[in-house]
Design an enzyme around this catalytic site. Structure first.
Site, PDB file in Angstrom:
ATOM      1  N   CYS A  52      -2.973   1.598   7.757  1.00  0.00           N
ATOM      2  CA  CYS A  52      -2.023   0.715   7.101  1.00  0.00           C
ATOM      3  C   CYS A  52      -2.532  -0.716   7.049  1.00  0.00           C
ATOM      4  O   CYS A  52      -2.878  -1.299   8.062  1.00  0.00           O
ATOM      5  CB  CYS A  52      -0.724   0.834   7.881  1.00  0.00           C
ATOM      6  N   GLU A 107       0.834  -1.207   0.000  1.00  0.00           N
ATOM      7  CA  GLU A 107       0.000   0.000   0.000  1.00  0.00           C
ATOM      8  C   GLU A 107       0.866   1.253   0.000  1.00  0.00           C
ATOM      9  O   GLU A 107       1.922   1.287   0.629  1.00  0.00           O
ATOM     10  CB  GLU A 107      -0.868   0.019   1.257  1.00  0.00           C
TER      11      GLU A 107
HETATM   12  S1  SF4 Z   1       2.481  -0.383  12.801  1.00  0.00           S
HETATM   13 FE1  SF4 Z   1       3.769  -2.047  13.574  1.00  0.00          FE
HETATM   14  S2  SF4 Z   1       2.975  -3.921  12.591  1.00  0.00           S
HETATM   15 FE2  SF4 Z   1       2.131  -2.148  11.470  1.00  0.00          FE
HETATM   16  S3  SF4 Z   1       3.527  -1.865   9.762  1.00  0.00           S
HETATM   17 FE3  SF4 Z   1       4.202  -0.484  11.408  1.00  0.00          FE
HETATM   18  S4  SF4 Z   1       5.732  -1.672  12.566  1.00  0.00           S
HETATM   19 FE4  SF4 Z   1       4.595  -3.111  11.292  1.00  0.00          FE
END
Ligand code: SF4
Length: 355
Positions: A337, A96
């Site tokens: 995300c 993404e």
């Molecule tokens: S928030 Fe944590 S689990 Fe999600 S992509 Fe970033 S490092 Fe990885």
């Protein structure tokens, strides 16, 4: 995971390689300079666009090399103008990327890995695990894709999409340098931000880089037990060790790190949590970004009410800690995300026969 290799991407060749290639193909030396301009300065994505090269030469090149640019397999456009893409590379890996326009500026949030091994409790990507790390070119390609889609120059890039950048350190640094390089996208080093969840060896190596790249740390709690639950992947890098590593970074570079703090209702927005954050930051060079957690459907973690966010901002400011309340972009699309990829995968599952 083993990745199948397509034809070599011509953009992975150095200037010297291009010179060797042109002479090997019986072309005059100036063709190497022309090739370099098309590839690294004009950022074209096909040999057909190299209009000042002889057709036969372009054909020879296309038999041996390719432009492994990603394919857009999904896009969502928010009312606020931000666009979220699901991009697929030639080996089928998808990531993404988000483009966020604002007055004369275009910021891009890119992924450094497909998936992620860190397992953060509030993140759809973390819950799905790691697929693979991306190459530097694949990271740069995400930026180029957004630049082409908006038809605008990208002014800043944050490595804050899928993946933990410091688990893919060397490729991330190569990508930073490619984005910063003169004659290419020329994005200023201070406008290139790497966001880590607190990988201490990575912070130490980042401090040694001569460029003025910006460091952001996803903190999300200054209470060890809460942080362990929210971010189990960095349990071993305890808060006192993290604090020390960041102070060493500041001493070494003189640069101000940013702490990202996503406020989660009933988890990290109570009084002891606020006090712990104030203590972590007070008297140090830093900037705190507070943001309401993105609401992920089916997740038990919910965003804090705005009043709590504003209270924490006031309290931090009272202690002299520079704090900004960030507003989540793309609230009407799958902005968090990993959400778009997850939705796309579940949509695929639904249409598979006998799934
Ligand atoms: S928030 Fe944590 S689990 Fe999600 S992509 Fe970033 S490092 Fe990885």
């Amino acid at each position: 995971m083993e990745r199948t290799k397509p034809l070599r991407d011509i953009r992975s060749l150095s200037i010297e390689d291009l010179s060797e290639l042109t002479s090997e193909l019986g072309q005059p030396a100036f063709r190497a300079k022309q090739l370099k301009e098309w590839i690294f300065e004009k950022n074209v994505c096909s040999f057909d666009e190299m209009t000042n090269l002889p057709k036969a030469f372009r054909e020879q090149l296309s038999e041996r090399f390719s432009f492994n640019t990603p394919v857009e397999i999904a896009k969502q456009v928010s009312k606020d103008g931000s666009r979220k893409y699901l991009l697929q590379f030639s080996d089928g890996t998808s990531v993404e990327t988000v483009g966020m326009p604002s007055r004369n500026k275009l910021a891009v949030c890119i992924s450094s890995q497909a998936g992620c091994s860190m397992g953060c409790a509030f993140c759809a990507t973390g819950l799905a695990g790691l697929t693979c790390s991306l190459t530097a070119q694949e990271m740069v390609d995400q930026v180029l894709h957004v630049a082409h889609d908006f038809g605008e120059r990208v002014t800043s890039v944050v490595f804050m999409g899928q993946g933990e950048p410091f688990m893919n350190f060397d490729n991330v640094v190569d990508a930073l340098r490619m984005l910063n390089a003169p004659g290419g996208l020329e994005i200023g080093a201070r406008h290139l931000t790497v966001s880590t969840c607190g990988i201490i060896p990575g912070i130490k190596r980042f401090a040694e880089l001569p460029e003025q790249f910006t460091l952001a740390i996803s903190l999300h709690s200054a209470v060890q037990s809460t942080r362990n639950k929210l971010m189990p992947g960095v349990k071993k890098y305890t808060l006192p060790r993290l604090h020390e590593a960041i102070q060493q970074y500041v001493e070494k570079t003189g640069r101000r790190p940013t702490y990202e703090y996503a406020m989660i209702d009933g988890v990290n927005d109570n009084n002891p949590e606020m006090e712990a954050l104030i203590e972590f930051c007070t008297g140090t060079l830093c900037h705190v970004n507070l943001i309401q957690l993105n609401d992920i459907p089916d997740s038990p973690l919910k965003p804090s009410p705005m009043e709590k966010v504003e209270t924490l901002q006031r309290r931090l400011t009272m202690y002299g800690v520079e704090t900004t309340v960030r507003h989540s972009r793309g609230g009407d699309i799958d902005a968090a995300c990993g959400q778009l990829k997850q939705r796309r995968n579940s949509a695929k599952k639904i249409i598979l026969p006998n799934a």
